[in-house]
Design a protein around this motif. Structure first.
Motif, short mmCIF file in Angstrom:
data_model
loop_
_atom_site.label_atom_id
_atom_site.label_comp_id
_atom_site.label_asym_id
_atom_site.label_seq_id
_atom_site.Cartn_x
_atom_site.Cartn_y
_atom_site.Cartn_z
N UNK A 282 0.86 -1.19 0.00
CA UNK A 282 0.00 0.00 0.00
C UNK A 282 0.89 1.24 0.00
N UNK A 283 0.25 2.39 0.02
CA UNK A 283 1.00 3.65 0.05
C UNK A 283 1.14 4.13 1.49
N UNK A 284 2.16 4.92 1.73
CA UNK A 284 2.41 5.46 3.07
C UNK A 284 3.03 6.84 2.96
N UNK A 285 2.92 7.61 4.06
CA UNK A 285 3.55 8.93 4.08
C UNK A 285 5.06 8.81 3.98
N UNK A 286 5.61 7.77 4.64
CA UNK A 286 7.05 7.51 4.60
C UNK A 286 7.29 6.06 4.97
N UNK A 287 8.44 5.52 4.62
CA UNK A 287 8.78 4.13 4.95
C UNK A 287 9.18 4.01 6.41
N UNK A 288 8.80 2.87 7.01
CA UNK A 288 9.19 2.54 8.37
C UNK A 288 10.10 1.31 8.33
N UNK A 289 10.73 1.00 9.43
CA UNK A 289 11.58 -0.20 9.47
C UNK A 289 10.71 -1.45 9.41
N UNK A 290 11.29 -2.56 8.96
CA UNK A 290 10.54 -3.81 8.84
C UNK A 290 9.94 -4.24 10.18
N UNK A 291 10.61 -3.91 11.26
CA UNK A 291 10.13 -4.34 12.58
C UNK A 291 8.83 -3.65 12.98
N UNK A 292 8.44 -2.62 12.25
CA UNK A 292 7.19 -1.94 12.57
C UNK A 292 5.98 -2.66 12.00
N UNK A 293 6.20 -3.62 11.08
CA UNK A 293 5.11 -4.39 10.51
C UNK A 293 4.88 -5.66 11.33
#
Length: 369
Positions: free
Chosen positions: A325-336
């Protein structure tokens, strides 16, 4: 003291310009003071906001007969046009240098006018045309040239006097300041035909007999006002509702931008719109519906179901893809959160992601760790 006098004499000589050396083409003069000194007209109306120099309509330098003869002989269809040009005369089926009305001995104004528009007759040879106000009868007024104004006269039936043609009486085919100034000194274009300077506002122009959309007022371009006999100032908001791009709106009127459903001079946030939200564009981007609200809102990145940065940025400027999906900015994988199966395809700040095991709540780790 003697040295000072010699210096001033030398300076005055360097500032002297011979008549034969002066510029004959007004358009080549780029300074207002040079333009006016050269017997030209400085115009401030047009695309060039700083103004430009135009010919005053008086033809060519009457003091240079060689130039005049050459110019006059080059006039196309001389039998129709030569007599209209100041500085030229049509005589013996030839367009030549105009030497003055008294050089031609004809007994009627009709014949003298065929030599030059500057000539009339009172029965005993050609003489210089008078100012319109000097003609006392309608017949003489309307059939004689004039030394003033446009060179033609009009009989005013109200005051029973002869007068110069008005700028507004020029043909609608005149569409530039140069053409209007040539018709009569002081006239400028109103887009279609001429007017006295300065221009009046669009709402003073009557729509009957002319197209409002081709007129220019002191307040800019004009357009028709439905149900009125007068024009109105052209506005972005009157553009068709099917104009969906900034290019269409700017072409309609310079500076207009698109809301997605027509044009405006300035965009406002999506919250200023109601209904049909997905059709609008606001100052904060493309709009969408806001749940439990009558007003629209700008798109949220997380509502975009795209797996590429290009598609996400097109959905809303600034959005990026996390792979699903789309996001405001990328987060680290550990946030998923997810398992081995559901985590595949996600992208984090630290690269492609994977699940640790089959447990849904386990955090993801970097695939290439």
């Amino acid at each position: 003291m003697e040295l000072l006098i010699l210096f001033l004499i030398e300076l005055s000589c360097t500032l002297s310009v011979l008549k034969s050396d002066q510029c004959l083409d007004c358009s080549k003069l780029i300074r207002k003071q040079d333009c006016e000194y050269g017997n030209c007209i400085w115009s401030n109306n047009g695309e060039n906001s700083e103004g430009y120099c135009i010919n005053n309509g008086s033809g060519i330098d009457s003091g240079n007969s060689d130039v005049n003869v050459s110019f006059c002989k080059g006039i196309s269809i001389p039998e129709q046009n030569c007599w209209k040009v100041k500085g030229c005369a049509y005589y013996n089926q030839s367009c030549t240098f105009f030497t003055g009305c008294s050089a031609y001995f004809f007994h009627t104004t009709f014949d003298c006018q065929h030599i030059s528009s500057q000539c009339i007759s009172e029965g005993d040879g050609c003489i210089n045309a008078k100012q319109c106000i000097e003609y006392l009868t309608q017949d003489i007024c309307e059939n004689s040239g004039s030394s003033s104004g446009s060179g033609k006269c009009k009989w005013d039936s109200v005051i029973q006097k002869c007068r110069d043609e008005l700028c507004s009486e020029a043909g609608i085919g005149l569409t530039t300041d140069q053409e209007c100034s040539k018709f009569r000194f002081g006239c400028i274009t109103k887009g279609q035909g001429c007017a006295e300077s300065p221009l009046k506002e669009c709402n003073t122009y009557e729509s009957q007999g002319q197209e409002c959309s081709k007129l220019i007022g002191s307040d800019g371009a004009c357009e028709n006002l439905q149900g009125s006999q007068y024009c109105q100032q052209k506005k972005c908001e009157t553009a068709p509702n099917n104009y969906k791009s900034d290019e269409q709106c700017d072409k309609y009127l310079k500076g207009c931008v698109s809301t997605g459903r027509g044009c405006v001079q300035k965009l406002y946030p999506c919250t200023s719109y109601q209904k049909d939200c997905t059709s609008y564009v606001g100052s904060d981007g493309i709009c969408e519906y806001e749940e439990k609200s009558e007003n629209c809102r700008s798109r949220k990145c997380e509502n975009g179901q795209f797996n590429s940065d290009e598609d996400c940025n097109q959905y809303k400027i600034g959005c990026v893809s996390n792979g699903k999906t789309c996001a405001d900015s990328l987060q680290s994988c550990s946030s998923f959160k997810g398992n081995k199966s559901s985590c595949l395809g996600y992208i984090g700040l630290d690269g492609l992601c994977k699940g640790i095991d089959d447990t849904e709540q386990q955090r993801q780790q970097i695939l290439n760790r």
